[in-house]
Scaffold this active site. Structure first.
Site, short mmCIF file in Angstrom:
data_model
loop_
_atom_site.label_atom_id
_atom_site.label_comp_id
_atom_site.label_asym_id
_atom_site.label_seq_id
_atom_site.Cartn_x
_atom_site.Cartn_y
_atom_site.Cartn_z
N TYR A 145 1.20 -0.97 0.26
CA TYR A 145 0.47 0.15 0.49
C TYR A 145 1.42 1.58 -0.24
O TYR A 145 0.80 1.85 -1.19
CB TYR A 145 -0.65 -0.27 1.66
CG TYR A 145 -1.94 0.73 1.71
CD1 TYR A 145 -2.96 1.21 0.35
CD2 TYR A 145 -1.55 1.98 2.27
CE1 TYR A 145 -4.22 2.40 0.36
CE2 TYR A 145 -2.72 3.21 2.51
CZ TYR A 145 -3.79 2.84 1.45
OH TYR A 145 -4.52 4.21 1.86
N ASP A 146 1.78 1.32 1.05
CA ASP A 146 2.55 2.32 1.25
C ASP A 146 3.67 2.97 -0.54
O ASP A 146 2.93 3.72 -0.80
CB ASP A 146 3.95 2.40 2.18
CG ASP A 146 3.07 2.00 3.59
OD1 ASP A 146 1.55 1.98 4.09
OD2 ASP A 146 3.57 2.49 4.24
N GLY A 205 -1.25 -3.05 20.97
CA GLY A 205 0.38 -2.46 22.17
C GLY A 205 -0.45 -1.92 23.44
O GLY A 205 -0.96 -2.42 23.50
N ARG A 211 -3.37 8.87 16.77
CA ARG A 211 -3.50 9.38 14.73
C ARG A 211 -4.35 10.66 15.24
O ARG A 211 -4.82 10.59 16.60
CB ARG A 211 -4.24 7.55 14.88
CG ARG A 211 -4.21 6.82 13.94
CD ARG A 211 -2.98 6.80 13.14
NE ARG A 211 -2.12 4.95 13.15
CZ ARG A 211 -1.22 4.72 13.44
NH1 ARG A 211 -0.36 5.29 14.55
NH2 ARG A 211 -0.79 3.28 13.46
N ASP A 272 3.73 -0.43 12.98
CA ASP A 272 2.15 0.37 12.92
C ASP A 272 2.93 1.68 13.34
O ASP A 272 4.40 1.12 13.98
CB ASP A 272 2.06 -0.37 14.69
CG ASP A 272 0.34 0.68 14.54
OD1 ASP A 272 -0.81 -0.46 13.46
OD2 ASP A 272 0.09 1.07 15.11
P1 NAD Z 1 -11.65 1.86 0.87
O1 NAD Z 1 -12.14 0.92 0.89
O2 NAD Z 1 -13.93 2.34 0.96
O3 NAD Z 1 -12.72 2.34 -0.71
C1 NAD Z 1 -11.96 2.00 -1.86
C2 NAD Z 1 -12.80 1.50 -3.03
O4 NAD Z 1 -12.19 1.30 -4.30
C3 NAD Z 1 -13.26 0.12 -2.74
O5 NAD Z 1 -14.75 0.81 -3.25
C4 NAD Z 1 -12.90 -0.31 -3.96
O6 NAD Z 1 -14.25 -1.45 -4.17
C5 NAD Z 1 -12.58 0.46 -4.59
N1 NAD Z 1 -11.92 -0.51 -5.26
C6 NAD Z 1 -10.61 -0.83 -5.01
N2 NAD Z 1 -9.48 -1.47 -5.95
C7 NAD Z 1 -10.21 -1.36 -7.24
C8 NAD Z 1 -9.89 -1.53 -8.47
N3 NAD Z 1 -8.90 -2.09 -8.80
N4 NAD Z 1 -10.64 -1.29 -9.64
C9 NAD Z 1 -11.78 -0.24 -9.00
N5 NAD Z 1 -12.12 -0.12 -7.96
C10 NAD Z 1 -11.64 -0.47 -6.99
O7 NAD Z 1 -12.05 2.63 0.78
P2 NAD Z 1 -11.84 4.63 1.58
O8 NAD Z 1 -11.65 5.01 2.98
O9 NAD Z 1 -12.89 5.18 1.12
O10 NAD Z 1 -10.81 5.54 0.32
C11 NAD Z 1 -10.93 5.99 -0.41
C12 NAD Z 1 -9.09 6.25 -1.04
O11 NAD Z 1 -9.06 7.16 0.13
C13 NAD Z 1 -8.42 5.00 -1.10
O12 NAD Z 1 -7.56 5.21 -2.57
C14 NAD Z 1 -7.61 4.85 0.48
O13 NAD Z 1 -6.19 4.67 -0.45
C15 NAD Z 1 -7.16 6.76 0.96
N6 NAD Z 1 -7.44 7.01 1.77
C16 NAD Z 1 -8.30 7.01 2.84
C17 NAD Z 1 -7.77 7.13 3.73
C18 NAD Z 1 -8.99 6.45 5.27
O14 NAD Z 1 -8.68 6.86 6.20
N7 NAD Z 1 -10.00 6.45 4.65
C19 NAD Z 1 -6.52 7.28 4.36
C20 NAD Z 1 -5.83 7.60 3.93
C21 NAD Z 1 -5.72 7.40 2.50
N1 UDP Z 2 -5.29 -0.32 16.14
C1 UDP Z 2 -5.99 -0.90 17.60
N2 UDP Z 2 -7.01 -1.80 17.75
C2 UDP Z 2 -8.14 -1.86 16.55
C3 UDP Z 2 -7.88 -1.07 15.50
C4 UDP Z 2 -6.61 -1.02 14.71
O1 UDP Z 2 -5.32 -0.85 18.84
O2 UDP Z 2 -9.01 -2.94 16.08
C5 UDP Z 2 -4.73 0.77 16.22
C6 UDP Z 2 -3.98 0.16 15.30
O3 UDP Z 2 -2.50 -0.60 15.74
C7 UDP Z 2 -3.46 1.55 14.77
C8 UDP Z 2 -4.33 2.22 15.02
O4 UDP Z 2 -5.43 2.23 15.58
O5 UDP Z 2 -2.01 2.06 15.88
C9 UDP Z 2 -5.05 3.06 13.12
O6 UDP Z 2 -5.39 1.33 13.08
P1 UDP Z 2 -6.01 1.49 11.48
O7 UDP Z 2 -5.88 0.50 11.13
O8 UDP Z 2 -7.52 2.52 11.38
O9 UDP Z 2 -5.39 2.81 11.03
P2 UDP Z 2 -3.72 3.25 10.24
O10 UDP Z 2 -2.98 2.48 10.94
O11 UDP Z 2 -3.23 2.60 9.31
O12 UDP Z 2 -3.73 4.31 10.74
#
Ligand code: NAD
Ligand code: UDP
Length: 313
Positions: A145-146, A205, A211, A272
């Site tokens: 992902y990253d 942890g 966050r 994490d």
């Molecule tokens: P989500 O999983 O609800 O939405 C992602 C959508 O993309 C889903 O509807 C999934 O079916 C669709 N999808 C995945 N792969 C696909 C593909 N190959 N072709 C077509 N559709 C595809 O997640 P979200 O939280 O709504 O995130 C939306 C965007 O924002 C993502 O790109 C995510 O990386 C980014 N983002 C979200 C967060 C967050 O906290 N929610 C944080 C950082 C970045």
């Molecule tokens: N986390 C937690 N309990 C849970 C789910 C997540 O303590 O049931 C922690 C996780 O280890 C991280 C933070 O909450 O430190 C945020 O996790 P999340 O997966 O929501 O987002 P991201 O790590 O991608 O920021």
């Protein structure tokens, strides 16, 4: 003037709220999704709108459409889902992004990339400003992902430099709200559901990792403002700078739900990030944007949503 706007990942959590907001502004919206983590029920209520169209399509395959703008959100966003098939996650971010940039290039559409705070990895700089290059393990469990999102940013800037594509890049920090998936393991949905069901609240942890949580309506407003301005192509951080430890989040959710759940500590997942908080001064300056919904209000709205979902089950 009304525009034709493509939202990839439009049936997902943030995407469905974005489609709604764009329709409210009088635009025509094409929602494209492969329904991996997106759901039809997120967009059912939009189906009667003549300005709304759904396309089941995977962005890893090319597609030819005529649009004015593209919001590229397609990508599983939670660790559980992006690790389910890590190679597919990389393909979505690399091949899928190339396809969407190619589309934008061909039809001269402006295109916005939903990048992520994960490009900063486990940050050694706090809070994270856009100039920070990050601290990412290239072979760790989060790397599909990253690194995928980092390459996507690289592709955006190369398409701009080589082909003059009109790009925007935002780095989204943890966002929450109604329509988060129940089973995707993200902390807000996990804790709320555990609290509502009276199950143990699983803190990973010691819970001192931090966050910063942004409510989805604030995020959507930031995304649209970024797309609509012409001053700055980004990358720009979007998120809520109020920082909370995971333990504090657990305690707040227990209080707001009136739950009898007890906190249980579980092992911290590998890589994490210990701290995360956006520096949003650039978004404030360029977009005149900052979050308006505080954590308590946003959590209450999200708790109401999950209560309704549990009643429907
Ligand atoms: P989500 O999983 O609800 O939405 C992602 C959508 O993309 C889903 O509807 C999934 O079916 C669709 N999808 C995945 N792969 C696909 C593909 N190959 N072709 C077509 N559709 C595809 O997640 P979200 O939280 O709504 O995130 C939306 C965007 O924002 C993502 O790109 C995510 O990386 C980014 N983002 C979200 C967060 C967050 O906290 N929610 C944080 C950082 C970045
Ligand atoms: N986390 C937690 N309990 C849970 C789910 C997540 O303590 O049931 C922690 C996780 O280890 C991280 C933070 O909450 O430190 C945020 O996790 P999340 O997966 O929501 O987002 P991201 O790590 O991608 O920021």
């Amino acid at each position: 003037m009304a525009k034709r706007i493509l939202v990839t990942g439009g049936a997902g959590f943030i995407g469905s709220h974005l489609c709604e907001a764009l329709l409210r502004r009088g635009n025509e919206v094409l929602c494209m999704d492969n329904f991996f983590t997106g759901r039809k029920k997120n967009i059912y209520h939009l189906m009667d709108n003549k300005q709304f169209e759904v396309i089941r399509h995977d962005i890893v395959n090319p597609i030819y459409l005529e649009v004015d703008e593209v919001y590229n959100l397609a990508c599983p966003a939670s660790p559980v889902h992006y690790r389910f098939n890590p190679i597919k996650t990389v393909k979505t971010n690399v091949i899928g992004t190339i396809n969407m940039l190619g589309l934008a290039k061909r039809v001269k559409a402006r295109i916005l990339q939903a990048s992520t705070s994960e490009v900063y990895g486990d940050p050694q700089v706090h809070p994270q400003g856009e100039d920070y290059w990050g601290n990412v393990n290239p072979i760790g469990p989060r790397s599909c992902y990253d690194e995928g999102k980092r390459v996507a940013e690289t592709l955006f800037f190369n398409y701009r430099n080589e082909n003059n594509v009109d790009i925007r890049v935002v780095r989204i920090f943890n966002t929450y709200g109604p329509r988060m998936l129940e089973n995707d393991g993200r902390v807000v949905s996990n804790f709320i559901l555990q609290a509502l069901k009276g199950e143990p609240i699983t803190v990973y942890g010691d819970g001192f990792q931090t966050r910063s949580f942004c409510y989805v309506s604030d995020m959507v407003e930031g995304l649209i403002r970024m797309m609509e301005q012409t001053e700055d192509i980004g990358p720009i951080n979007l998120g809520n700078p109020q920082e909370f430890s995971i333990l504090e989040l657990a305690e707040r959710i227990i209080k707001l739900t009136g739950s009898k759940s007890k906190i249980e500590f579980r092992p911290l997942p590998k890589d994490d990030p210990a701290r995360r908080k956006p520096d949003i001064s650039r978004a404030k300056r360029v977009l005149g944007w900052e979050p308006e919904v505080d954590l308590e209000t946003g959590l209450e709205l999200t708790i109401e949503y999950f209560k309704r979902e549990l009643e429907l089950d």
